[in-house]
Scaffold this active site. Sequence first.
Site, PDB file in Angstrom:
ATOM      1  N   ARG A  80       5.290  -6.813  -2.630  1.00 52.61           N
ATOM      2  CA  ARG A  80       3.995  -7.511  -2.569  1.00 52.61           C
ATOM      3  C   ARG A  80       3.241  -7.367  -3.878  1.00 52.61           C
ATOM      4  O   ARG A  80       2.556  -8.282  -4.330  1.00 52.61           O
ATOM      5  CB  ARG A  80       3.177  -6.994  -1.376  1.00 52.61           C
ATOM      6  CG  ARG A  80       1.984  -7.872  -1.064  1.00 52.61           C
ATOM      7  CD  ARG A  80       1.351  -7.538   0.263  1.00 52.61           C
ATOM      8  NE  ARG A  80       0.847  -6.177   0.319  1.00 52.61           N
ATOM      9  CZ  ARG A  80       0.399  -5.593   1.418  1.00 52.61           C
ATOM     10  NH1 ARG A  80       0.383  -6.258   2.559  1.00 52.61           N
ATOM     11  NH2 ARG A  80      -0.047  -4.352   1.401  1.00 52.61           N
ATOM     12  N   LYS A 184      -2.796  -9.391  -2.992  1.00 53.53           N
ATOM     13  CA  LYS A 184      -3.655  -8.205  -2.866  1.00 53.53           C
ATOM     14  C   LYS A 184      -4.358  -7.949  -4.201  1.00 53.53           C
ATOM     15  O   LYS A 184      -4.055  -6.991  -4.921  1.00 53.53           O
ATOM     16  CB  LYS A 184      -2.829  -7.001  -2.390  1.00 53.53           C
ATOM     17  CG  LYS A 184      -3.711  -5.956  -1.710  1.00 53.53           C
ATOM     18  CD  LYS A 184      -2.896  -5.029  -0.847  1.00 53.53           C
ATOM     19  CE  LYS A 184      -3.687  -3.814  -0.423  1.00 53.53           C
ATOM     20  NZ  LYS A 184      -4.837  -4.092   0.422  1.00 53.53           N
ATOM     21  N   GLU A 220      -8.845 -13.237   8.873  1.00 56.28           N
ATOM     22  CA  GLU A 220      -8.584 -11.799   8.955  1.00 56.28           C
ATOM     23  C   GLU A 220      -9.864 -11.034   8.660  1.00 56.28           C
ATOM     24  O   GLU A 220     -10.871 -11.614   8.263  1.00 56.28           O
ATOM     25  CB  GLU A 220      -7.471 -11.387   7.996  1.00 56.28           C
ATOM     26  CG  GLU A 220      -7.786 -11.552   6.524  1.00 56.28           C
ATOM     27  CD  GLU A 220      -6.700 -10.966   5.619  1.00 56.28           C
ATOM     28  OE1 GLU A 220      -6.093  -9.941   5.971  1.00 56.28           O
ATOM     29  OE2 GLU A 220      -6.485 -11.532   4.537  1.00 56.28           O
TER      30      GLU A 220
HETATM   31  N1  PLP Z   1      -5.596  -7.627   5.025  1.00 55.23           N
HETATM   32  C1  PLP Z   1      -6.325  -7.080   4.049  1.00 55.23           C
HETATM   33  C2  PLP Z   1      -7.432  -7.874   3.477  1.00 55.23           C
HETATM   34  C3  PLP Z   1      -6.035  -5.790   3.594  1.00 55.23           C
HETATM   35  O1  PLP Z   1      -6.749  -5.238   2.619  1.00 55.23           O
HETATM   36  C4  PLP Z   1      -4.978  -5.075   4.183  1.00 55.23           C
HETATM   37  C5  PLP Z   1      -4.633  -3.754   3.705  1.00 55.23           C
HETATM   38  O2  PLP Z   1      -3.761  -3.583   2.926  1.00 55.23           O
HETATM   39  C6  PLP Z   1      -4.260  -5.678   5.205  1.00 55.23           C
HETATM   40  C7  PLP Z   1      -4.590  -6.953   5.611  1.00 55.23           C
HETATM   41  C8  PLP Z   1      -3.119  -4.959   5.877  1.00 55.23           C
HETATM   42  O3  PLP Z   1      -1.980  -4.940   5.077  1.00 55.23           O
HETATM   43  P1  PLP Z   1      -0.936  -3.763   5.224  1.00 55.23           P
HETATM   44  O4  PLP Z   1      -0.567  -3.704   6.636  1.00 55.23           O
HETATM   45  O5  PLP Z   1       0.200  -4.182   4.372  1.00 55.23           O
HETATM   46  O6  PLP Z   1      -1.597  -2.530   4.757  1.00 55.23           O
HETATM   47  C1  COI Z   2      -5.049  -0.679   3.005  1.00 50.06           C
HETATM   48  O1  COI Z   2      -5.016  -0.701   4.245  1.00 50.06           O
HETATM   49  O2  COI Z   2      -4.230  -0.026   2.344  1.00 50.06           O
HETATM   50  C2  COI Z   2      -6.034  -1.448   2.259  1.00 50.06           C
HETATM   51  O3  COI Z   2      -5.824  -1.691   1.112  1.00 50.06           O
HETATM   52  C3  COI Z   2      -7.294  -1.872   2.897  1.00 50.06           C
HETATM   53  C4  COI Z   2      -8.520  -1.205   2.406  1.00 50.06           C
HETATM   54  C5  COI Z   2      -9.447  -1.049   3.539  1.00 50.06           C
HETATM   55  C6  COI Z   2      -8.367   0.076   1.748  1.00 50.06           C
END
Ligand code: PLP
Ligand code: COI
Length: 345
Positions: A80, A184, A220
């Site tokens: 990612r 991200k 989201e």
């Molecule tokens: N959506 C957002 C905006 C986020 O910051 C995160 C955190 O990383 C997620 C979703 C969840 O992604 P992941 O499950 O890969 O941590």
């Molecule tokens: C994560 O879940 O790792 C994120 O980047 C989201 C943020 C709330 C720290």
Amino acid sequence: MKNIDWGKLSFSYTKTDYIAYSTFKDGKWSPAKLIPDADIPVSPYAGAFHYASGCFEGMKAFRGADGKVRLFRPEENAKRMVRSAGYLDLACPSIEQFIDMCVMVVKANAEYIPPFETTASLYLRPLLIGTNPQLGIRSSSESTFMVMASPVGTYSGDKILVPGTAVISRNHDRAAPNGSGSYKVGANYAQSLHPYNLAHKQGYRELLFTDALTHQYIEEFGSSNFFAIKGNTYITPDSKSVLPSITNASLRTLAESLGMKVEMRPIPVTELSEMDEANSCGTAVVITPLSRIDDKVRLEDETPSHIYKFGDECGPKSRALYEKMIGIQKGLIDDPFGWIMFVDC
Ligand code: PLP
Ligand code: COI
């Protein structure tokens, strides 16, 4: 192991000992090294400061029931980051370098990995920023990649699986339909800061964004993905402007393994009235249930136009998913999917 009150940790910075560090200059990455967890010298003209030339990742290291240290699907985070860096045209470490530096920082800060018995974990924050001095608007030609680590507790600061409230934003957008939402990049979070402040001032734990084109569909949360349970079905939005969450993808697999149906499709806000359970999911939040989601015409309004209620206890299907997920992450149950990477420390 460090003498930390692990039970009191929330999702905030605790200083550790080391950061893994590497820079990209003249077409190559410097050998990764450990530097102290302290301030670093960066040009004030760095593109990261002015033009948001930066992206990051979030992952966790867990101490298992057997004492072994586990990382959850680090390769997915590495991939990612490659995608996010590609969006910014920023030089990115290879998947191998990304994972090596994560392992390096976990080993160097092993004393900060919380004990198995707690609900805390060691959060890793890989960060890639454009660092050459510049004035004009262009992608950075030099970058710095760091992996930081900090022990954390729950994102909400509450006990695990304690439901909280969220508010829907229809007049503040996180990401444009053809914009950066699925990457991200730090810029997405800048968009969410002011609306989050509005939501928090009103006592809401979370902020749920709608699609920027029609404001009729759930996108989201600013921190995490959305998923709901309707009968025996796991439902989560399908949108080009939502971050492809590794947790959500894993939960979809787990839901199927638990005999549930999985749907990934546009979800109208009004369908919330048919949902039995509603949650946020992500690395930081894991699964955090919602007791109530308020819909507001304007986030600034005092009174919601509609209130959707999901109960004051985490729903049974969400709880089962949580237990499976954490069970794999902490080595309590088998990992038939090959999601775990062991770190020898
Ligand atoms: N959506 C957002 C905006 C986020 O910051 C995160 C955190 O990383 C997620 C979703 C969840 O992604 P992941 O499950 O890969 O941590
Ligand atoms: C994560 O879940 O790792 C994120 O980047 C989201 C943020 C709330 C720290």
